[in-house]
Design a protein around this motif. Structure first.
Motif, short mmCIF file in Angstrom:
data_model
loop_
_atom_site.label_atom_id
_atom_site.label_comp_id
_atom_site.label_asym_id
_atom_site.label_seq_id
_atom_site.Cartn_x
_atom_site.Cartn_y
_atom_site.Cartn_z
N UNK A 1 19.34 -28.97 22.53
CA UNK A 1 19.34 -29.78 23.75
C UNK A 1 17.94 -30.25 24.13
N UNK A 2 16.92 -29.53 23.69
CA UNK A 2 15.57 -29.93 24.03
C UNK A 2 15.07 -31.08 23.14
N UNK A 3 15.85 -31.44 22.13
CA UNK A 3 15.45 -32.53 21.23
C UNK A 3 15.46 -33.86 21.97
N UNK A 4 14.64 -34.79 21.50
CA UNK A 4 14.71 -36.15 22.00
C UNK A 4 15.92 -36.84 21.39
N UNK B 1 20.67 -29.83 16.26
CA UNK B 1 19.97 -30.73 17.18
C UNK B 1 20.01 -30.08 18.56
N UNK C 1 5.71 -35.67 19.41
CA UNK C 1 7.03 -35.14 19.03
C UNK C 1 7.09 -34.95 17.51
N UNK D 1 18.36 -38.72 19.25
CA UNK D 1 18.24 -38.99 17.82
C UNK D 1 18.30 -40.49 17.51
N UNK E 1 9.12 -30.11 20.27
CA UNK E 1 10.42 -30.74 20.44
C UNK E 1 10.69 -31.69 19.29
N UNK F 1 7.04 -40.74 26.72
CA UNK F 1 8.47 -40.56 26.95
C UNK F 1 9.21 -41.01 25.71
N UNK F 2 9.34 -40.15 24.71
CA UNK F 2 9.94 -40.57 23.44
C UNK F 2 11.36 -41.08 23.54
N UNK F 3 12.04 -40.82 24.64
CA UNK F 3 13.38 -41.37 24.77
C UNK F 3 13.36 -42.83 25.17
#
Lengths: 270, 245
Positions: free
Chosen positions: A163-166, A161, A105, A168, A63, A253-255
């Motif tokens: 949808x599975x991306x974290x 980018x 990630x 930005x 991801x 949880x990179x978000x």
């Protein structure tokens, strides 16, 4: 002589070739491929299609965690070592991202510059490990509005980018007043379905930087514009952004954004 | 002596802790549960929203709330809005005294009633797909179209019933439902997502539920996408019209 020994002796007397193969040669029929044990029967049946596996349905890349830099390369950036400090800082950031722990990630970097000739994509969004850094040159005006529109288009594009991306990260660096209309492009960015969710960083360089515009870009009471008055502080800002992004990339949880204040960073090389 | 058409359903599935939680010595924050009885068969999965302190509790209580609401349903006709309200309130009771915001969790479920009505509903991300013979899979939840990974609606985030996706069907002689959390669905190739669910259902029909559950667990533990982090849950409900006297 026992049966097994007889069998071995039988083959050895024929130079290592079994009786079945020799008989088939005499008769003129097909023989097994060299190296096969004995005279295995072969069939002419077609190889059946491979049964699908889970990997046939899943993405083969990690991801992405996109980082998009919006960099002012107007003529004023060529004074007081600003463009040199910017080049040095971005190169160091790219180097850090490229060597980040590969078990988390995958950091992707894209760079949009705005200066002479308008806003342009200086570096297309791609994995940091594949970025080949090209030095920035400063000249021209400050078409920030065009740069903001380019950034919005990039983030809203699902092929760039996914949808599975974290979420930005979006980093704006500028040392002066925009020379085009920027308010509406900024509103478009802040109201776009996906671009509005980007984590935003802003740095103003020097006394002429437009702090009002930079604050409007952040659009957050909890975030503040980083003001740099020397080249050293440009380097420090990018170290802070680098650390924040790297921390996210290592997180479960990179978000979840973990941002320490820039002043908490020690003033020496990592 | 009369025969009454009745639907037989079975469930297979597995849930595994992801590499991120393994490295942090944290438990799996996904949960799933199945239940069967006079009410039919219900399958539910839940994913505790990350970074929330009671995410695991929220996911477990979501599963318990759905099973409880379905078991306790009185009356022939299901009024979906009342069922979903019951689930929301049972969940809040279950997590108490924890704060709903701290326990936020997604919730996807499929309820196969004995006489053939299927109800599929979901709040949050992941995937809930219904598969009927000779038809394209019907996606009730997913694939993710907007936003980014790990960004979702959930129990605890809003009580509005409009935040639920739902779908109901009656009359199909055979149907399957696939429920999965976003640790699975977000790593599917978008152009192969339909093929994936069809393949999964076909695989599930060939083996016993226990054997298939073991196989799913093995697949989740050996997930092919590089650098994957999330907990993963993948479940299948198979239902077919049978007969009982």
């Amino acid at each position: 002589m026992g049966f097994a020994k007889y069998r071995e002796d039988d083959i050895s007397r024929r130079g290592g070739t079994s009786r079945e193969v020799l008989e088939r040669r005499v008769r003129g029929g097909p023989t097994p491929a060299a190296g096969s044990a004995g005279a295995k029967k072969t069939t002419a049946a077609a190889t059946p299609a491979r049964e699908p596996k889970l990997k046939d349905f899943t993405v083969a890349t990690p991801r992405p965690l996109p980082v998009i830099l919006l960099l002012d390369v107007s003529g004023s950036m060529s004074t007081n070592g600003k463009i040199d400090a910017l080049n040095e800082s971005v190169a160091a950031m790219l180097q850090t991202f490229a060597t980040e722990d590969a078990t988390r990630a995958a950091i992707h970097v894209g760079i949009i510059t705005f200066g002479r000739g308008g806003a342009r994509v200086h570096q297309p969004l791609e994995p940091a490990t594949r970025v080949s850094w090209k030095l920035l040159e400063a000249s021209g005006g400050t078409p920030l509005g065009s740069a903001l529109d380019l950034a919005t288009q990039l983030i809203e594009d699902h092929t760039q980018v996914p949808s599975r991306a974290y979420t930005p990260s979006l980093v704006l660096v500028s040392d002066g007043q925009p020379t085009d209309a920027w308010q509406e492009p900024l509103q478009r960015l802040l109201s776009a379905e996906r671009a509005a969710k980007a984590t935003r960083f802003a740095m103003g360089i020097g006394d002429d930087a437009d702090a009002v515009m930079l604050s409007a870009f952040l659009a957050s009471e909890s975030s503040r514009v980083f003001m740099a008055h020397e080249a050293r502080q440009i380097v420090q800002f990018f170290r802070w952004v680098t650390m924040s992004v790297a921390t996210r990339s290592r997180s479960a949880r990179p978000n979840s954004v973990v941002l320490s204040e820039p002043i908490e960073l020690p003033d020496f090389d990592f | 002596m009369t025969t009454a058409a009745i639907f037989d359903a079975n469930v297979c599935g597995a849930s595994v802790r992801g590499p991120a939680h393994c490295s942090q010595a944290r438990p799996n924050e996904d949960a799933w549960r199945r239940a069967s009885g006079a009410f039919g068969t219900v399958l539910v999965i839940s994913d505790g929203v990350g970074s929330r302190p009671q995410a695991r509790l929220g996911a477990q209580m979501a599963c318990r709330a759905v099973c409880g609401a379905v078991r306790g349903w009185r009356g022939g006709r299901v009024v979906l809005s009342r069922l979903l309200q019951q689930i929301e309130s049972d969940w809040r009771r279950g997590i108490a005294p924890a704060n709903p915001c701290d326990s936020a969790a997604t919730c996807l479920f499929a309820w196969m009633r004995p006489k053939g009505q299927l109800i599929v509903a979901g709040k949050g991300d992941g995937m809930a797909v219904a598969i009927r013979p000779n038809r394209k899979p019907h996606w009730v939840v997913g694939p993710r179209a907007l936003g980014f990974a790990n960004e979702t609606m959930a129990l605890g985030a809003s009580t509005e019933l409009e935040t639920w996706e739902h779908w109901s069907l009656k009359g199909s002689s055979e149907i399957a439902v696939v429920l999965a959390t976003d640790g699975v669905s977000d790593d599917l190739l978008p152009e192969r997502a339909n093929d994936f669910v069809s393949w999964l259902v076909a695989q599930s029909r060939r083996r016993t539920p226990r054997a298939r559950s073991r196989a799913i667990r093995h697949q989740l533990l050996n997930w092919p996408t590089p650098n994957h982090l999330d907990d993963k849950t993948l479940t299948v409900l198979l239902a077919r019209r049978g007969s009982r006297r």
